[in-house]
Write a protein that holds these residues in place. Sequence first.
Motif, PDB file in Angstrom:
ATOM      1  N   LEU A 151       0.801  -1.203   0.216  1.00  0.00           N
ATOM      2  CA  LEU A 151       0.015   0.051   0.129  1.00  0.00           C
ATOM      3  C   LEU A 151       0.847   1.212  -0.050  1.00  0.00           C
ATOM      4  CD1 LEU A 151      -2.755  -1.079   2.412  1.00  0.00           C
ATOM      5  CD2 LEU A 151      -2.805  -0.803  -0.235  1.00  0.00           C
ATOM      6  N   VAL A 152       1.893   1.189   0.773  1.00  0.00           N
ATOM      7  CA  VAL A 152       2.781   2.502   0.773  1.00  0.00           C
ATOM      8  C   VAL A 152       3.482   2.457  -0.629  1.00  0.00           C
ATOM      9  CG1 VAL A 152       5.028   3.306   1.776  1.00  0.00           C
ATOM     10  CG2 VAL A 152       3.238   2.300   3.219  1.00  0.00           C
ATOM     11  N   ALA A 153       3.823   1.682  -1.256  1.00  0.00           N
ATOM     12  CA  ALA A 153       4.376   1.509  -2.622  1.00  0.00           C
ATOM     13  C   ALA A 153       3.625   2.122  -3.785  1.00  0.00           C
ATOM     14  CB  ALA A 153       4.694   0.025  -2.903  1.00  0.00           C
ATOM     15  N   SER A 154       1.995   1.903  -3.282  1.00  0.00           N
ATOM     16  CA  SER A 154       1.080   2.241  -4.245  1.00  0.00           C
ATOM     17  C   SER A 154       0.778   3.686  -3.827  1.00  0.00           C
ATOM     18  CB  SER A 154      -0.293   1.423  -4.068  1.00  0.00           C
ATOM     19  OG  SER A 154       0.514   0.240  -4.299  1.00  0.00           O
ATOM     20  N   GLY A 155       1.334   4.299  -2.920  1.00  0.00           N
ATOM     21  CA  GLY A 155       1.060   5.916  -2.515  1.00  0.00           C
ATOM     22  C   GLY A 155      -0.047   6.196  -1.741  1.00  0.00           C
ATOM     23  N   LEU A 171       8.425   2.428   1.013  1.00  0.00           N
ATOM     24  CA  LEU A 171       9.008   3.532   0.431  1.00  0.00           C
ATOM     25  C   LEU A 171      10.147   3.259  -0.606  1.00  0.00           C
ATOM     26  CD1 LEU A 171       9.455   5.493   3.785  1.00  0.00           C
ATOM     27  CD2 LEU A 171       7.792   5.902   1.921  1.00  0.00           C
ATOM     28  N   GLU A 172      10.855   2.230  -0.347  1.00  0.00           N
ATOM     29  CA  GLU A 172      11.915   1.871  -1.484  1.00  0.00           C
ATOM     30  C   GLU A 172      11.197   1.506  -2.589  1.00  0.00           C
ATOM     31  OE1 GLU A 172      15.649   0.401   1.663  1.00  0.00           O
ATOM     32  OE2 GLU A 172      14.156  -0.967   0.793  1.00  0.00           O
ATOM     33  N   LYS A 173      10.254   0.745  -2.715  1.00  0.00           N
ATOM     34  CA  LYS A 173       9.558   0.461  -4.115  1.00  0.00           C
ATOM     35  C   LYS A 173       8.625   1.514  -4.576  1.00  0.00           C
ATOM     36  CE  LYS A 173       7.050  -3.309  -4.228  1.00  0.00           C
ATOM     37  NZ  LYS A 173       6.126  -4.536  -3.966  1.00  0.00           N
ATOM     38  N   LEU A 174       8.262   2.299  -3.783  1.00  0.00           N
ATOM     39  CA  LEU A 174       7.834   3.528  -4.329  1.00  0.00           C
ATOM     40  C   LEU A 174       8.690   4.637  -4.702  1.00  0.00           C
ATOM     41  CD1 LEU A 174       5.023   5.494  -4.435  1.00  0.00           C
ATOM     42  CD2 LEU A 174       5.585   6.343  -2.291  1.00  0.00           C
ATOM     43  N   ALA A 175       9.862   4.784  -4.224  1.00  0.00           N
ATOM     44  CA  ALA A 175      11.077   5.562  -4.818  1.00  0.00           C
ATOM     45  C   ALA A 175      11.425   4.973  -6.221  1.00  0.00           C
ATOM     46  CB  ALA A 175      11.998   5.967  -3.582  1.00  0.00           C
ATOM     47  N   ASN A 233      10.121   3.467  -8.316  1.00  0.00           N
ATOM     48  CA  ASN A 233       8.859   3.696  -9.393  1.00  0.00           C
ATOM     49  C   ASN A 233       8.617   4.995  -9.682  1.00  0.00           C
ATOM     50  OD1 ASN A 233       8.620   0.991  -9.732  1.00  0.00           O
ATOM     51  ND2 ASN A 233       6.985   0.771  -8.096  1.00  0.00           N
ATOM     52  N   GLY A 234       9.541   6.056  -9.368  1.00  0.00           N
ATOM     53  CA  GLY A 234       9.575   7.428  -9.366  1.00  0.00           C
ATOM     54  C   GLY A 234       8.329   8.112  -8.411  1.00  0.00           C
ATOM     55  N   GLY A 235       7.731   7.493  -7.314  1.00  0.00           N
ATOM     56  CA  GLY A 235       6.737   8.116  -6.580  1.00  0.00           C
ATOM     57  C   GLY A 235       7.345   9.035  -5.796  1.00  0.00           C
ATOM     58  N   ASP A 236       6.536   9.902  -5.271  1.00  0.00           N
ATOM     59  CA  ASP A 236       6.860  10.886  -4.184  1.00  0.00           C
ATOM     60  C   ASP A 236       6.707  10.458  -2.535  1.00  0.00           C
ATOM     61  OD1 ASP A 236       7.281  12.929  -2.602  1.00  0.00           O
ATOM     62  OD2 ASP A 236       5.874  14.414  -3.814  1.00  0.00           O
ATOM     63  N   VAL A 237       7.828  10.177  -2.217  1.00  0.00           N
ATOM     64  CA  VAL A 237       7.559   9.463  -0.833  1.00  0.00           C
ATOM     65  C   VAL A 237       7.420  10.370   0.220  1.00  0.00           C
ATOM     66  CG1 VAL A 237       9.530   7.897  -1.330  1.00  0.00           C
ATOM     67  CG2 VAL A 237      10.338   9.778  -0.449  1.00  0.00           C
ATOM     68  N   SER A 238       7.486  11.884   0.083  1.00  0.00           N
ATOM     69  CA  SER A 238       7.372  12.887   1.097  1.00  0.00           C
ATOM     70  C   SER A 238       5.545  12.934   1.226  1.00  0.00           C
ATOM     71  CB  SER A 238       7.549  14.169   0.711  1.00  0.00           C
ATOM     72  OG  SER A 238       7.121  14.548  -0.484  1.00  0.00           O
ATOM     73  N   LYS A 239       4.866  12.203   0.530  1.00  0.00           N
ATOM     74  CA  LYS A 239       3.249  12.382   0.509  1.00  0.00           C
ATOM     75  C   LYS A 239       2.861  11.151   1.442  1.00  0.00           C
ATOM     76  CE  LYS A 239       2.752  15.661  -2.643  1.00  0.00           C
ATOM     77  NZ  LYS A 239       2.329  17.001  -1.988  1.00  0.00           N
ATOM     78  N   ILE A 240       3.670  10.328   1.649  1.00  0.00           N
ATOM     79  CA  ILE A 240       3.145   9.133   2.569  1.00  0.00           C
ATOM     80  C   ILE A 240       3.047   9.612   4.019  1.00  0.00           C
ATOM     81  CG2 ILE A 240       3.366   6.668   3.201  1.00  0.00           C
ATOM     82  CD1 ILE A 240       2.320   7.008   0.276  1.00  0.00           C
ATOM     83  N   GLN A 241       2.197   9.100   4.773  1.00  0.00           N
ATOM     84  CA  GLN A 241       2.139   9.519   6.337  1.00  0.00           C
ATOM     85  C   GLN A 241       1.711   7.678   6.883  1.00  0.00           C
ATOM     86  OE1 GLN A 241       3.151  11.471   8.217  1.00  0.00           O
ATOM     87  NE2 GLN A 241       3.643  12.961   6.716  1.00  0.00           N
ATOM     88  N   VAL A 242       2.355   7.410   7.548  1.00  0.00           N
ATOM     89  CA  VAL A 242       1.801   6.187   8.132  1.00  0.00           C
ATOM     90  C   VAL A 242       1.939   6.136   9.835  1.00  0.00           C
ATOM     91  CG1 VAL A 242       2.683   3.519   8.708  1.00  0.00           C
ATOM     92  CG2 VAL A 242       2.723   4.671   6.428  1.00  0.00           C
ATOM     93  N   VAL A 243       1.013   5.676  10.579  1.00  0.00           N
ATOM     94  CA  VAL A 243       0.998   5.531  12.130  1.00  0.00           C
ATOM     95  C   VAL A 243       0.847   4.364  12.300  1.00  0.00           C
ATOM     96  CG1 VAL A 243       0.033   7.909  12.165  1.00  0.00           C
ATOM     97  CG2 VAL A 243      -1.436   5.964  12.034  1.00  0.00           C
ATOM     98  N   GLY A 298      12.691  13.144   1.404  1.00  0.00           N
ATOM     99  CA  GLY A 298      11.684  13.818   1.818  1.00  0.00           C
ATOM    100  C   GLY A 298      10.624  12.753   2.627  1.00  0.00           C
ATOM    101  N   ALA A 299      11.266  11.545   2.823  1.00  0.00           N
ATOM    102  CA  ALA A 299      10.315  10.622   3.460  1.00  0.00           C
ATOM    103  C   ALA A 299      10.176  10.912   5.122  1.00  0.00           C
ATOM    104  CB  ALA A 299      10.882   8.953   3.564  1.00  0.00           C
ATOM    105  N   ASN A 300       9.005  10.651   5.429  1.00  0.00           N
ATOM    106  CA  ASN A 300       8.320  10.961   6.851  1.00  0.00           C
ATOM    107  C   ASN A 300       8.739   9.603   7.533  1.00  0.00           C
ATOM    108  OD1 ASN A 300       7.193  13.441   6.305  1.00  0.00           O
ATOM    109  ND2 ASN A 300       5.993  12.461   4.869  1.00  0.00           N
ATOM    110  N   LYS A 301       9.108   9.956   9.041  1.00  0.00           N
ATOM    111  CA  LYS A 301       9.101   8.754   9.851  1.00  0.00           C
ATOM    112  C   LYS A 301       7.704   8.443  10.161  1.00  0.00           C
ATOM    113  CE  LYS A 301      12.797  11.382  12.096  1.00  0.00           C
ATOM    114  NZ  LYS A 301      13.315  12.059  13.491  1.00  0.00           N
ATOM    115  N   VAL A 302       7.632   7.211  10.469  1.00  0.00           N
ATOM    116  CA  VAL A 302       6.378   6.368  10.991  1.00  0.00           C
ATOM    117  C   VAL A 302       6.098   7.591  12.250  1.00  0.00           C
ATOM    118  CG1 VAL A 302       5.271   4.791  12.237  1.00  0.00           C
ATOM    119  CG2 VAL A 302       6.620   4.253  10.004  1.00  0.00           C
ATOM    120  N   SER A 303       4.802   7.533  12.547  1.00  0.00           N
ATOM    121  CA  SER A 303       4.620   8.361  13.896  1.00  0.00           C
ATOM    122  C   SER A 303       3.788   7.021  14.795  1.00  0.00           C
ATOM    123  CB  SER A 303       3.323   9.374  13.654  1.00  0.00           C
ATOM    124  OG  SER A 303       3.921  10.425  13.035  1.00  0.00           O
TER     125      SER A 303
END
Length: 351
Positions: free
Chosen positions: A152-156, A181-185, A187-197, A249-254
């Motif tokens: 799901l993270v890899a899918s944004g 995140l590594e898969k998303l990156a 594939n050219g995705g924007d890791v900064s848009k992902i938030q996970v708690v 730009g990746a976010n830490k898990v909260s």
Amino acid sequence: MAILSEVKKLGQQIWLDNLSRSLVQSGQLAAFLTNGVSGVTSNPAIFQKAFSGDALYTPEIAALKAQGKNAKEIYETLAIADVQAACDVCRTEFDSTGGKTGFVSLEVSPELSRDAAGTIAEAKRLHAAINRPNAMIKVPATDEGLVALTELVASGICVNLTLLFSREQTKKAYAAYVAGLEKLAANGGDVSKIQVVASFFISRVDNALDATLPEKLQGKIAISLAKAAYQDWADFFAADKFAALAAKGANKVSLLWASTGVKNPAYPDTLYVDSLIGEHTVNTVPDATLNAFIDHGTVALTLPENTTEALANIAEVSQLGVDLETLATRLQDDGLKQFEEAFAKLLAPLA
């Protein structure tokens, strides 16, 4: 409600662990947001209570039944509409922090907790149906759920990983998040848009252990585990493994503290809020606990304090023969069963 703003200044988000049509339409949710609440969580038990006790649902349930919708279709129609409405209320919060806060969670069916492919498919479908940037899809932290988290993270898609009860479970969650995140990156995705708690359940730990422990340890182990887990979190996201993603730009898990209403009436009703305030964390609280904290809570940066004592408490429990990882697995299984039962109870009157 200035106390909630004080907590926010210390770097912690307070979320409301409740959602209903009346909460949104009455303006109460908007009032909470104005006064410092930063997001909303839901689960099958919350929706079961809402559907059975909120008259605003009655006409739509009747109309959906008349259309021939089955119970799950009715549930999803109502729940998705509620989450969309709550997301809209929280959108100003979301936008004001650049997408860091203001999220609303909707859980995949508890029936899919051991089905990775099914969880992934339903999470993607629900995410598309909600169609709001501040929606989070809630997934249980089973082995299959961790597989789903990565995909799901890899899918944004932003994720609330729920039913965590131990340090090892949270470490596995971080690894699954980084893999996504590594898969998303790649594939050219924007890791900064992902938030996970990562939702770490608190009161259920003490509730399960207290009767077996000496008095000096009662009511202390859940908080001790949270403090140790917070140290693990700091260590993980400071390590080189995350550095390359952080540079993109990746976010830490909260870490999110869940089940923070006390179950033992002998304990202060704000125990699991006062004791767990720390930077880059979330505490999701039921209405009663939120109101109690607003009335007489204490604001201080308590989570990083007394970590040595917390580790000593954990070690002492282990010396008493308690395997905390085995306990965590049992509590996760119990939590899954409770959500399945609540989901079945929710669906029954909609059939």
